[in-house]
Scaffold this motif. Structure first.
Motif, mmCIF file in Angstrom:
data_model
loop_
_atom_site.group_PDB
_atom_site.id
_atom_site.type_symbol
_atom_site.label_atom_id
_atom_site.label_comp_id
_atom_site.label_asym_id
_atom_site.label_seq_id
_atom_site.Cartn_x
_atom_site.Cartn_y
_atom_site.Cartn_z
ATOM 1 N N GLU A 150 -38.637 59.879 -47.355
ATOM 2 C CA GLU A 150 -38.366 61.498 -47.403
ATOM 3 C C GLU A 150 -37.442 61.860 -48.499
ATOM 4 O O GLU A 150 -36.489 61.059 -48.266
ATOM 5 N N PRO A 151 -37.806 62.461 -49.399
ATOM 6 C CA PRO A 151 -36.841 62.749 -50.529
ATOM 7 C C PRO A 151 -35.577 62.776 -50.465
ATOM 8 O O PRO A 151 -34.317 62.226 -50.817
ATOM 9 N N GLY A 152 -35.158 63.717 -49.313
ATOM 10 C CA GLY A 152 -33.840 64.054 -48.925
ATOM 11 C C GLY A 152 -33.037 63.064 -48.380
ATOM 12 O O GLY A 152 -31.734 63.128 -48.037
ATOM 13 N N THR A 153 -33.500 61.666 -47.910
ATOM 14 C CA THR A 153 -32.852 60.767 -47.339
ATOM 15 C C THR A 153 -32.471 59.621 -48.609
ATOM 16 O O THR A 153 -31.845 58.686 -47.901
ATOM 17 N N LEU A 154 -32.932 60.213 -49.663
ATOM 18 C CA LEU A 154 -32.607 59.004 -50.751
ATOM 19 C C LEU A 154 -31.409 59.183 -51.702
ATOM 20 O O LEU A 154 -31.241 60.047 -52.007
ATOM 21 N N ASN A 155 -30.982 58.296 -52.097
ATOM 22 C CA ASN A 155 -29.746 57.913 -53.264
ATOM 23 C C ASN A 155 -29.774 56.782 -54.032
ATOM 24 O O ASN A 155 -30.759 55.934 -53.575
ATOM 25 N N GLU A 156 -29.130 56.610 -54.954
ATOM 26 C CA GLU A 156 -29.498 55.478 -55.771
ATOM 27 C C GLU A 156 -29.260 54.262 -54.982
ATOM 28 O O GLU A 156 -29.815 53.324 -55.424
ATOM 29 N N HIS A 157 -28.175 54.427 -54.404
ATOM 30 C CA HIS A 157 -27.735 53.039 -53.593
ATOM 31 C C HIS A 157 -28.974 52.755 -52.778
ATOM 32 O O HIS A 157 -29.300 51.577 -52.638
ATOM 33 N N LEU A 159 -32.006 53.531 -52.721
ATOM 34 C CA LEU A 159 -33.053 53.046 -53.512
ATOM 35 C C LEU A 159 -33.026 51.798 -54.021
ATOM 36 O O LEU A 159 -33.931 50.872 -53.980
ATOM 37 N N THR A 160 -31.834 51.299 -54.340
ATOM 38 C CA THR A 160 -31.669 49.874 -54.866
ATOM 39 C C THR A 160 -31.795 48.843 -53.826
ATOM 40 O O THR A 160 -32.357 47.771 -54.086
ATOM 41 N N THR A 161 -31.477 49.137 -52.439
ATOM 42 C CA THR A 161 -31.589 48.381 -51.588
ATOM 43 C C THR A 161 -32.933 48.217 -51.145
ATOM 44 O O THR A 161 -33.488 47.096 -50.881
ATOM 45 N N ILE A 162 -33.603 49.311 -51.019
ATOM 46 C CA ILE A 162 -35.343 49.223 -51.176
ATOM 47 C C ILE A 162 -35.902 48.524 -51.778
ATOM 48 O O ILE A 162 -36.742 47.785 -51.656
ATOM 49 N N ARG A 163 -35.545 48.361 -53.258
ATOM 50 C CA ARG A 163 -36.225 47.612 -54.194
ATOM 51 C C ARG A 163 -35.824 46.176 -53.879
ATOM 52 O O ARG A 163 -36.699 45.215 -53.883
ATOM 53 N N ASP A 164 -34.294 46.147 -53.725
ATOM 54 C CA ASP A 164 -33.967 44.609 -53.287
ATOM 55 C C ASP A 164 -34.704 43.947 -52.099
ATOM 56 O O ASP A 164 -34.916 42.819 -52.212
ATOM 57 N N ILE A 165 -34.935 44.665 -51.119
ATOM 58 C CA ILE A 165 -35.812 43.845 -49.943
ATOM 59 C C ILE A 165 -37.150 43.404 -50.564
ATOM 60 O O ILE A 165 -37.819 42.897 -49.569
ATOM 61 N N GLY A 166 -37.879 44.157 -51.653
ATOM 62 C CA GLY A 166 -39.134 43.651 -51.960
ATOM 63 C C GLY A 166 -39.939 44.621 -51.856
ATOM 64 O O GLY A 166 -41.224 44.362 -52.140
ATOM 65 N N VAL A 167 -39.584 45.974 -51.738
ATOM 66 C CA VAL A 167 -40.750 46.917 -51.949
ATOM 67 C C VAL A 167 -41.325 47.073 -53.330
ATOM 68 O O VAL A 167 -40.648 47.079 -54.294
ATOM 69 N N THR A 168 -42.706 47.025 -53.372
ATOM 70 C CA THR A 168 -43.393 47.203 -54.743
ATOM 71 C C THR A 168 -43.885 48.585 -54.646
ATOM 72 O O THR A 168 -44.298 48.994 -55.736
ATOM 73 N N ARG A 169 -44.254 49.411 -53.751
ATOM 74 C CA ARG A 169 -44.813 50.583 -53.809
ATOM 75 C C ARG A 169 -44.045 51.438 -52.868
ATOM 76 O O ARG A 169 -44.106 51.344 -51.659
ATOM 77 N N ASP A 195 -36.766 66.364 -57.239
ATOM 78 C CA ASP A 195 -36.565 65.586 -58.662
ATOM 79 C C ASP A 195 -35.494 64.603 -58.580
ATOM 80 O O ASP A 195 -35.535 63.498 -59.158
ATOM 81 N N ARG A 196 -34.453 64.661 -57.886
ATOM 82 C CA ARG A 196 -33.210 63.706 -57.830
ATOM 83 C C ARG A 196 -33.720 62.540 -57.466
ATOM 84 O O ARG A 196 -33.587 61.224 -57.854
ATOM 85 N N ALA A 197 -34.592 62.569 -56.105
ATOM 86 C CA ALA A 197 -35.053 61.194 -55.602
ATOM 87 C C ALA A 197 -35.973 60.571 -56.411
ATOM 88 O O ALA A 197 -36.051 59.363 -56.758
ATOM 89 N N TYR A 198 -36.821 61.380 -57.068
ATOM 90 C CA TYR A 198 -37.898 60.452 -58.150
ATOM 91 C C TYR A 198 -37.138 59.994 -59.326
ATOM 92 O O TYR A 198 -37.583 58.845 -59.854
ATOM 93 N N ASN A 199 -36.306 60.774 -60.000
ATOM 94 C CA ASN A 199 -35.440 60.131 -60.959
ATOM 95 C C ASN A 199 -34.848 58.882 -60.714
ATOM 96 O O ASN A 199 -34.786 57.773 -61.546
ATOM 97 N N PHE A 200 -34.122 58.857 -59.410
ATOM 98 C CA PHE A 200 -33.583 57.868 -59.107
ATOM 99 C C PHE A 200 -34.520 56.688 -58.844
ATOM 100 O O PHE A 200 -34.144 55.663 -59.358
ATOM 101 N N ALA A 201 -35.630 56.845 -58.255
ATOM 102 C CA ALA A 201 -36.587 55.733 -58.042
ATOM 103 C C ALA A 201 -37.039 55.229 -59.242
ATOM 104 O O ALA A 201 -37.390 54.006 -59.696
ATOM 105 N N ARG A 202 -37.262 56.062 -60.309
ATOM 106 C CA ARG A 202 -37.735 55.696 -61.802
ATOM 107 C C ARG A 202 -36.669 54.804 -62.223
ATOM 108 O O ARG A 202 -36.960 53.638 -63.033
ATOM 109 N N SER A 203 -35.493 55.083 -62.152
ATOM 110 C CA SER A 203 -34.132 54.414 -62.679
ATOM 111 C C SER A 203 -34.304 52.907 -62.195
ATOM 112 O O SER A 203 -33.741 52.127 -62.713
ATOM 113 N N VAL A 204 -34.655 52.764 -60.829
ATOM 114 C CA VAL A 204 -34.365 51.723 -59.930
ATOM 115 C C VAL A 204 -35.547 50.336 -60.472
ATOM 116 O O VAL A 204 -35.544 49.494 -60.456
#
Length: 444
Positions: A150-157, A159-169, A195-204
């Protein structure tokens, strides 16, 4: 040409009424019974079918807010200690399953975190959960790990954790881009958070980002929907998934309908929802997307896949963890306890938390794969001949003839293919293949 039975049934189906429309499994869940749990336990003691992939699903039932149209098992009142208790229960559940014969040394080919809101979890909770899961059933052979957000629960930190645990999609539950529509339908996030969540996700750097949209939400208009699709095209996610709004019985919208004595839901008609999805698909195709199912458009079909969907719809085993989760193991369906307390109590007492189950007949298993694969828009006759020993053109001659007569289906060599009009109605059309005892029964 005379009007066929199917055409007659679909005339007057325009208004949205309460009930489940989206078909996610077969036979209907209302036929799964507690008396059949022994069959679910028995199949776990059998080795897997050679070559059949294994998938893992975990339901995270926590949300900041319950949407007015939500029918999933979710909780908005749990504190950190209660969430940790649930996480540990899910780990205990996987611990029990990990040594069962049906695992057979397999590692998951796909992993899916659904909700609720998986991204509601803190980074420490996520790390504790996934480290424990990987220790029990490693993901190093997983082709896809999906995580709903849910976009409102996300920040860059986070999202980085989510990527680090192995999420691909990463799948963002956007639903709409208009602030008023989001509020009216009870969404927890606002337009700016998307917009904020999407841009963070792209940067990660996630390999695949999907956004979900819903056609026909309360208060939507042609102009607002067209604006939402323009925004989706502007973002250029790897895939866009579009659902048509439905009002299942356990939603707050239905509760208000019932209290007011209304049968018609305060959302768009089915004709309007199909029109909006058709418009969305058209605009996405202009932008270079390819429509790959009744709900999904992808930027590059060669690189953007949905392993969870494609493998499950072709008969893969799915081990569902968590409250109310569904499993499909060795051809047997089963579902966990519907509420969080009995789910945890069962595991605390050393029992698996299975609530109901069903072992389909061979014909029901065939129909399950047929209707699910039709949702991709096409079905291979030779696939079903090889796997089930059945010629679909003979077994379902009357049903296929009905779809063809109404202009929804075409035969192209080995393929039975729905055209766009058929694809937009696929969840209604697949009922043509239901056995008689299932056609008029409550789905859930």
């Amino acid at each position: 040409m005379a009007t066929t039975r199917l055409k007659l049934e679909m005339i007057g189906e325009q208004e949205t009424k309460a009930g489940n429309y989206f078909v996610s499994n077969y036979p209907p869940y209302s036929f799964w019974k507690p008396d059949n749990v022994a069959e679910a336990l028995a199949v776990q003691e059998q080795p897997p079918a050679p070559g059949n992939p294994l998938g893992l699903y975990l339901h995270i039932p926590f949300c900041r807010k319950r949407c007015h149209f939500c029918y999933f098992r979710v909780y908005t009142d749990k504190n950190a200690a209660e969430i940790l208790r649930y996480i540990d229960a899910a780990i205990a559940e996987l611990t029990t399953y990990a040594s069962k014969p049906f695992i057979g040394g397999r590692k998951p080919k796909f992993v899916y975190f659904g909700g609720g809101t998986p991204s509601y979890l803190s980074t420490s909770q996520l790390t504790h959960l996934t480290d424990s899961m990987k220790a029990l059933l490693p993901w190093d052979e997983a082709e896809e790990v999906t995580f709903e957000c849910e976009p409102g629960t996300l920040n860059e930190h986070k999202l980085t954790t989510i990527r680090d645990i192995g999420v691909t999609r990463l799948s963002l539950g956007v639903e709409h881009f208009d602030e008023r529509i989001l509020k009216l339908n009870g969404r927890a996030h606002g337009a700016k958070e998307i917009d904020r969540a999407y841009n963070f996700a792209r940067s990660v750097g996630f390999p695949q980002i999907n956004i979900d949209l819903i056609a026909g939400m309360m208060g939507d208009t042609d102009e607002l929907w067209e604006g939402a699709i323009a925004k989706a095209v502007e973002l250029l996610p790897d895939s866009v998934t579009i659902y048509q709004m439905e009002i299942p019985y356990n939603t707050t919208i239905f509760a208000e309908m019932k209290e007011g004595g209304n049968e018609i839901a305060p959302v768009a008609t089915w004709a309007k929802k199909r029109e909006w999805v058709q418009y969305a698909f058209g605009e996405l195709e202009k932008a270079g997307y390819t429509v790959t199912s009744g709900y999904t458009a992808v930027r590059d079909p060669k690189t953007t896949r949905f392993c969870y969907r494609d493998q499950l719809w072709a008969g893969a085993d799915l081990l569902g963890l968590g409250v109310a989760s569904f499993s499909h193991v060795g051809g047997v369906h089963f579902q966990n306890q519907h509420n969080i307390d009995p789910y945890i109590e069962k595991l605390t007492g050393g029992e698996l938390p299975i609530y109901r189950a069903l072992k389909p007949t061979a014909e029901e298993s065939l129909i399950r794969e047929l209707i699910l694969q039709f949702k991709l828009g096409h079905v291979s006759v030779s696939y079903f001949q090889a796997k089930f020993g059945v010629d679909l053109r003979e077994r379902f001659a009357a049903d296929l003839g009905e779809l063809t007569a109404n202009g929804y289906l075409e035969v192209q060599g080995d393929e039975l293919r729905l055209n766009r009009e058929g694809l937009l109605r696929v969840d209604r059309l697949v009922h043509e293949f239901f056995l008689p005892q299932h056609r008029d029964a409550r789905y859930a």
